[in-house]
Design a protein around this motif. Structure first.
Motif, PDB file in Angstrom:
ATOM      1  N   MET A   1     -22.191 -34.512  17.072  1.00  0.00           N
ATOM      2  CA  MET A   1     -21.971 -35.298  15.848  1.00  0.00           C
ATOM      3  C   MET A   1     -21.416 -36.679  16.178  1.00  0.00           C
ATOM      4  O   MET A   1     -21.796 -37.681  15.571  1.00  0.00           O
ATOM      5  CB  MET A   1     -21.046 -34.536  14.905  1.00  0.00           C
ATOM      6  N   GLN A   2     -20.547 -36.746  17.158  1.00  0.00           N
ATOM      7  CA  GLN A   2     -19.968 -38.028  17.571  1.00  0.00           C
ATOM      8  C   GLN A   2     -21.056 -38.948  18.107  1.00  0.00           C
ATOM      9  O   GLN A   2     -21.114 -40.127  17.767  1.00  0.00           O
ATOM     10  CB  GLN A   2     -18.895 -37.783  18.625  1.00  0.00           C
ATOM     11  N   LEU A   3     -21.935 -38.416  18.933  1.00  0.00           N
ATOM     12  CA  LEU A   3     -22.988 -39.234  19.530  1.00  0.00           C
ATOM     13  C   LEU A   3     -24.062 -39.609  18.501  1.00  0.00           C
ATOM     14  O   LEU A   3     -24.618 -40.708  18.547  1.00  0.00           O
ATOM     15  CB  LEU A   3     -23.615 -38.517  20.720  1.00  0.00           C
ATOM     16  N   MET A   4     -24.338 -38.713  17.576  1.00  0.00           N
ATOM     17  CA  MET A   4     -25.340 -39.002  16.539  1.00  0.00           C
ATOM     18  C   MET A   4     -24.867 -40.118  15.615  1.00  0.00           C
ATOM     19  O   MET A   4     -25.687 -40.825  15.033  1.00  0.00           O
ATOM     20  CB  MET A   4     -25.649 -37.744  15.722  1.00  0.00           C
ATOM     21  N   SER A   5     -23.573 -40.314  15.513  1.00  0.00           N
ATOM     22  CA  SER A   5     -23.050 -41.358  14.637  1.00  0.00           C
ATOM     23  C   SER A   5     -23.429 -42.760  15.123  1.00  0.00           C
ATOM     24  O   SER A   5     -23.402 -43.713  14.351  1.00  0.00           O
ATOM     25  CB  SER A   5     -21.532 -41.228  14.481  1.00  0.00           C
ATOM     26  N   PHE A   6     -23.829 -42.886  16.374  1.00  0.00           N
ATOM     27  CA  PHE A   6     -24.279 -44.172  16.904  1.00  0.00           C
ATOM     28  C   PHE A   6     -25.669 -44.539  16.375  1.00  0.00           C
ATOM     29  O   PHE A   6     -26.058 -45.700  16.409  1.00  0.00           O
ATOM     30  CB  PHE A   6     -24.349 -44.135  18.434  1.00  0.00           C
ATOM     31  N   LEU A   7     -26.420 -43.550  15.938  1.00  0.00           N
ATOM     32  CA  LEU A   7     -27.811 -43.755  15.555  1.00  0.00           C
ATOM     33  C   LEU A   7     -27.974 -43.902  14.055  1.00  0.00           C
ATOM     34  O   LEU A   7     -27.180 -43.362  13.284  1.00  0.00           O
ATOM     35  CB  LEU A   7     -28.663 -42.573  16.046  1.00  0.00           C
ATOM     36  N   SER A   8     -29.032 -44.593  13.656  1.00  0.00           N
ATOM     37  CA  SER A   8     -29.348 -44.704  12.228  1.00  0.00           C
ATOM     38  C   SER A   8     -29.858 -43.354  11.744  1.00  0.00           C
ATOM     39  O   SER A   8     -30.245 -42.488  12.536  1.00  0.00           O
ATOM     40  CB  SER A   8     -30.423 -45.774  12.002  1.00  0.00           C
ATOM     41  N   SER A   9     -29.884 -43.172  10.444  1.00  0.00           N
ATOM     42  CA  SER A   9     -30.355 -41.891   9.900  1.00  0.00           C
ATOM     43  C   SER A   9     -31.823 -41.658  10.261  1.00  0.00           C
ATOM     44  O   SER A   9     -32.239 -40.525  10.484  1.00  0.00           O
ATOM     45  CB  SER A   9     -30.141 -41.828   8.390  1.00  0.00           C
ATOM     46  N   LYS A  10     -32.603 -42.725  10.341  1.00  0.00           N
ATOM     47  CA  LYS A  10     -34.014 -42.596  10.737  1.00  0.00           C
ATOM     48  C   LYS A  10     -34.121 -42.127  12.187  1.00  0.00           C
ATOM     49  O   LYS A  10     -34.934 -41.259  12.504  1.00  0.00           O
ATOM     50  CB  LYS A  10     -34.720 -43.940  10.556  1.00  0.00           C
ATOM     51  N   GLN A  11     -33.290 -42.703  13.065  1.00  0.00           N
ATOM     52  CA  GLN A  11     -33.296 -42.281  14.465  1.00  0.00           C
ATOM     53  C   GLN A  11     -32.802 -40.842  14.601  1.00  0.00           C
ATOM     54  O   GLN A  11     -33.327 -40.077  15.403  1.00  0.00           O
ATOM     55  CB  GLN A  11     -32.417 -43.206  15.300  1.00  0.00           C
ATOM     56  N   GLN A  12     -31.799 -40.470  13.806  1.00  0.00           N
ATOM     57  CA  GLN A  12     -31.280 -39.109  13.840  1.00  0.00           C
ATOM     58  C   GLN A  12     -32.356 -38.114  13.414  1.00  0.00           C
ATOM     59  O   GLN A  12     -32.480 -37.044  14.008  1.00  0.00           O
ATOM     60  CB  GLN A  12     -30.055 -38.965  12.945  1.00  0.00           C
ATOM     61  N   ALA A  13     -33.123 -38.461  12.393  1.00  0.00           N
ATOM     62  CA  ALA A  13     -34.176 -37.569  11.904  1.00  0.00           C
ATOM     63  C   ALA A  13     -35.287 -37.384  12.936  1.00  0.00           C
ATOM     64  O   ALA A  13     -35.963 -36.360  12.954  1.00  0.00           O
ATOM     65  CB  ALA A  13     -34.743 -38.107  10.597  1.00  0.00           C
ATOM     66  N   ALA A  14     -35.496 -38.380  13.786  1.00  0.00           N
ATOM     67  CA  ALA A  14     -36.569 -38.312  14.780  1.00  0.00           C
ATOM     68  C   ALA A  14     -36.215 -37.424  15.966  1.00  0.00           C
ATOM     69  O   ALA A  14     -37.087 -37.033  16.734  1.00  0.00           O
ATOM     70  CB  ALA A  14     -36.904 -39.715  15.278  1.00  0.00           C
ATOM     71  N   ILE A  15     -34.934 -37.085  16.120  1.00  0.00           N
ATOM     72  CA  ILE A  15     -34.512 -36.251  17.245  1.00  0.00           C
ATOM     73  C   ILE A  15     -34.733 -34.794  16.884  1.00  0.00           C
ATOM     74  O   ILE A  15     -34.235 -34.315  15.862  1.00  0.00           O
ATOM     75  CB  ILE A  15     -33.016 -36.507  17.579  1.00  0.00           C
ATOM     76  N   PRO A  16     -35.477 -34.075  17.726  1.00  0.00           N
ATOM     77  CA  PRO A  16     -35.722 -32.641  17.419  1.00  0.00           C
ATOM     78  C   PRO A  16     -34.419 -31.850  17.523  1.00  0.00           C
ATOM     79  O   PRO A  16     -33.593 -32.092  18.393  1.00  0.00           O
ATOM     80  CB  PRO A  16     -36.725 -32.224  18.487  1.00  0.00           C
ATOM     81  N   LYS A  17     -34.248 -30.923  16.615  1.00  0.00           N
ATOM     82  CA  LYS A  17     -33.051 -30.071  16.597  1.00  0.00           C
ATOM     83  C   LYS A  17     -33.215 -28.926  17.583  1.00  0.00           C
ATOM     84  O   LYS A  17     -34.270 -28.320  17.690  1.00  0.00           O
ATOM     85  CB  LYS A  17     -32.814 -29.504  15.188  1.00  0.00           C
ATOM     86  N   ALA A  18     -32.136 -28.632  18.320  1.00  0.00           N
ATOM     87  CA  ALA A  18     -32.150 -27.510  19.260  1.00  0.00           C
ATOM     88  C   ALA A  18     -32.043 -26.216  18.477  1.00  0.00           C
ATOM     89  O   ALA A  18     -31.411 -26.150  17.422  1.00  0.00           O
ATOM     90  CB  ALA A  18     -30.971 -27.634  20.237  1.00  0.00           C
ATOM     91  N   ALA A  19     -32.664 -25.193  18.991  1.00  0.00           N
ATOM     92  CA  ALA A  19     -32.667 -23.891  18.298  1.00  0.00           C
ATOM     93  C   ALA A  19     -31.313 -23.228  18.354  1.00  0.00           C
ATOM     94  O   ALA A  19     -30.516 -23.394  19.189  1.00  0.00           O
ATOM     95  CB  ALA A  19     -33.713 -22.978  18.921  1.00  0.00           C
TER      96      ALA A  19
END
Length: 164
Positions: free
Chosen positions: A146-164
């Motif tokens: 969550m800390q690292l994702m805060s660096f990214l825009s919501s569009k960039q966050q959505a493009a990252i595949p979620k781990a199972a």
């Protein structure tokens, strides 16, 4: 122990160094200081490279003009001679101008102005630094994510595949 495998296989040397310092049990302030020095040093190297290409862009048209003038002198020396010789000298003159323009506008100018690469690399290394410090602090993996994702825009966050 799980970090040792990740540290060895990490494709980025900056990340490998940070993870290795964490594995070695280095103090967080020292880790941050070492990695910040590396980030700052990279910025200095980029600044010098940008200055070189900025200077090249500034003087590129002058070099082209100089080549043009030299070729025109050769052309004027042969005004009473063969038209092919005059045409060849004129072609060289125009090519000198073209090369000067190309040097400035297609090569050196864009390279000297391209701060996108530098900003992207600085952001990426800043994210890695925060990740390493968060891992070193023993934070929960979800908190680190969550800390690292805060660096990214919501569009960039959505493009990252979620781990199972």
């Amino acid at each position: 122990m799980a970090l040792e495998t990740v540290a060895r296989e990490a494709p980025d040397p900056f990340l490998r160094r940070g993870l290795q310092l964490t594995i070695d049990g280095t103090d967080p302030e020292i880790i941050e200081r070492i990695l910040r020095i590396e980030i700052d040093s990279m910025g200095e190297r980029h600044k010098h490279g940008k200055h070189f290409f900025g200077t090249l862009a500034k003087f590129g048209p002058g070099f082209g003009l100089m080549a043009t003038l030299i070729a025109q002198v050769a052309m004027f020396l042969h005004l009473d001679g063969d038209a092919a010789v005059i045409g060849h000298a004129l072609a060289i003159a125009l090519t000198g101008t073209l090369y000067g323009c190309l040097l400035q506008n297609l090569v050196a100018g864009p390279i000297s102005e391209n701060s996108v690469f530098e900003a992207t690399k600085n952001l990426r290394q800043g994210i890695m630094l925060q990740g390493v410090l968060s891992i070193q602090a023993g934070n929960n993996p979800r908190v680190v994510e969550m800390q690292l994702m805060s660096f990214l825009s919501s569009k960039q966050q959505a493009a990252i595949p979620k781990a199972a």
